[in-house]
Structure formats: C-alpha cells, structure tokens
Design an enzyme around this catalytic site. Structure first.
Site, short mmCIF file in Angstrom:
data_model
loop_
_atom_site.label_atom_id
_atom_site.label_comp_id
_atom_site.label_asym_id
_atom_site.label_seq_id
_atom_site.Cartn_x
_atom_site.Cartn_y
_atom_site.Cartn_z
N ASN A 1 0.81 -1.21 0.00
CA ASN A 1 0.00 0.00 0.00
C ASN A 1 0.84 1.26 0.00
OD1 ASN A 1 -1.95 2.10 0.97
ND2 ASN A 1 -3.28 0.32 0.94
N GLN B 1 -14.73 -2.01 -0.19
CA GLN B 1 -15.63 -0.86 -0.26
C GLN B 1 -16.15 -0.83 -1.69
OE1 GLN B 1 -12.33 1.39 1.27
NE2 GLN B 1 -13.62 2.21 2.90
N GLY C 1 -17.42 4.25 0.46
CA GLY C 1 -16.09 4.73 0.76
C GLY C 1 -15.04 4.38 -0.29
N GLN C 2 -15.45 3.77 -1.39
CA GLN C 2 -14.49 3.41 -2.45
C GLN C 2 -14.03 4.67 -3.16
OE1 GLN C 2 -16.13 1.52 -5.96
NE2 GLN C 2 -14.35 0.19 -6.14
N THR C 3 -12.72 4.95 -3.12
CA THR C 3 -12.20 6.15 -3.77
C THR C 3 -11.48 5.83 -5.08
OG1 THR C 3 -10.19 5.99 -2.44
CG2 THR C 3 -11.95 7.42 -1.61
N VAL C 4 -11.02 4.61 -5.24
CA VAL C 4 -10.42 4.18 -6.51
C VAL C 4 -11.45 3.28 -7.18
CG1 VAL C 4 -8.53 2.95 -7.62
CG2 VAL C 4 -8.08 4.34 -5.60
N HIS D 1 -12.07 0.72 -8.80
CA HIS D 1 -11.51 -0.56 -9.25
C HIS D 1 -11.70 -1.53 -8.09
CE1 HIS D 1 -7.92 -2.48 -11.58
NE2 HIS D 1 -8.57 -3.44 -10.93
N HIS E 1 -11.22 -3.90 -5.29
CA HIS E 1 -10.04 -4.29 -4.53
C HIS E 1 -10.43 -4.60 -3.10
CE1 HIS E 1 -10.35 0.08 -3.96
NE2 HIS E 1 -9.65 -0.06 -2.84
N HIS F 1 -8.95 -4.73 0.87
CA HIS F 1 -7.93 -4.32 1.83
C HIS F 1 -7.68 -5.48 2.79
CE1 HIS F 1 -8.16 0.04 0.90
NE2 HIS F 1 -9.42 -0.25 0.62
#
Length: 177
Positions: free
Chosen positions: A44, A106, A112-115, A117, A119, A121
């Site tokens: 990360n 997310q 809360g997903q900011t990208v 794509h 994924h 965590h």
C-alpha cells in the site's frame, strides 16, 4: 511473482518495466508481490497508521481487469479474487506475527471506495492495535478520504517512496516461493 499454481509469471530481471492498472493509476510491477492471471496483491502506498503495526502489513488485492463494482465480476474473477485474498492474508498475518485480519471491500463511492476498481484491503491485526476494535474503519475512511483529495497520485508519493514499497514487496514475494 508467483501465481497460485506456483509458476513464475514475470522475469523482472530481464523484462522491461511492467505496470498494473489500479483504476486511473499505474502500479509498478516492483510493488506487486503476488499475482494470478486474474488478480494481484500490492503493497500500500498510503499505510494506515505510520509507526503502527499496520504500517507495513496493509496490502491490497486487486482484480487484474479494471472493474468498478463487485457485482460486475465474473464467477471466475470473484473466486480468484477471494482465493488470492485468503492466500495473501494467511501469509501476511504469519509474517507480521498478527493474530487476526481485517479484510474489507468498499464497493461503490457511498461505501467509501475512492479508486473505481474492485479491490480488497487486508490488514494484519494484533491485540490492542486500536483502543476500540472498530476504530480501524474510521482510520480506513480517513486514509481513503486523503487519497481521494490527491489529483495525481503518481506525483504525490510522499507517504512511502517507491524504493520502500519495492523493498516490502520483495520481502513478501519470498513468502510465496
């Protein structure tokens, strides 16, 4: 890098630099420590809490194909993504001598997903790493919000240098040999 079958996919010593897509961002192959034909695991850029146990253990498992929402994955992608998260989580938990994992996804901006794509965590956890266990989610939201504010992530790599990330990825790659 290694795939689930154990076959080497890239010879980084002789191949020209490769990049993985993470939404609009390029991820250097040197930051990827595990991959299959459908997904990959990367260290990360923005560790959750500097100086904290999660600082170097926080990683992300991404789908190789750029897909914004979980519901849009194929059955094979869904299976591979979660099997990869399981395998990576197991190795990372043991490597960091943790006792648990927080595994979170997310799915969409309101979650809360900011990208954009898909994924997952993966965060190794130890007793007492947060005063209240669920504070981890507030910390995740805070880091995601900081990430969202950056206009050009490739120019804003101030949290950790590419060399630091490559070193960590190289250590994690050894777990899959």
């Amino acid at each position: 890098m290694t795939s689930i079958s154990g076959q080497s996919q890239l010879n980084m010593a002789t191949s020209p630099p490769q990049f993985f897509a993470f939404g609009p961002y390029k991820i250097s192959e040197k930051e990827v420590f595990y991959s299959t034909s459908l997904s990959y695991a990367v260290v990360n850029l923005r560790p959750l809490v500097p100086g904290h146990i999660l600082y170097s253990g926080f990683c992300v498992v991404c789908l190789a194909r750029e897909v914004k929402r979980f519901v849009d994955l194929t059955a094979d992608e869904t299976s591979d993504l979660w099997l990869t998260a399981q395998k990576v989580g197991n190795k990372i938990e043991h490597y960091h001598e943790a006792s648990s994992l927080t595994i979170t996804i997310q799915d969409g901006p309101q979650a809360g997903q900011t990208v954009p794509h898909v994924h997952i965590h993966i965060l190794p956890r130890k007793v007492g790493d947060f005063e209240k266990n669920d504070e981890i989610y507030d910390a995740l939201d805070e880091k995601e919000a900081e990430l969202k504010q950056k206009l050009d992530l490739d120019k804003e790599r101030k949290d950790r240098s590419p060399e630091e990330m490559e070193q960590e990825a190289a250590e994690y790659q050894k777990l899959f040999l």
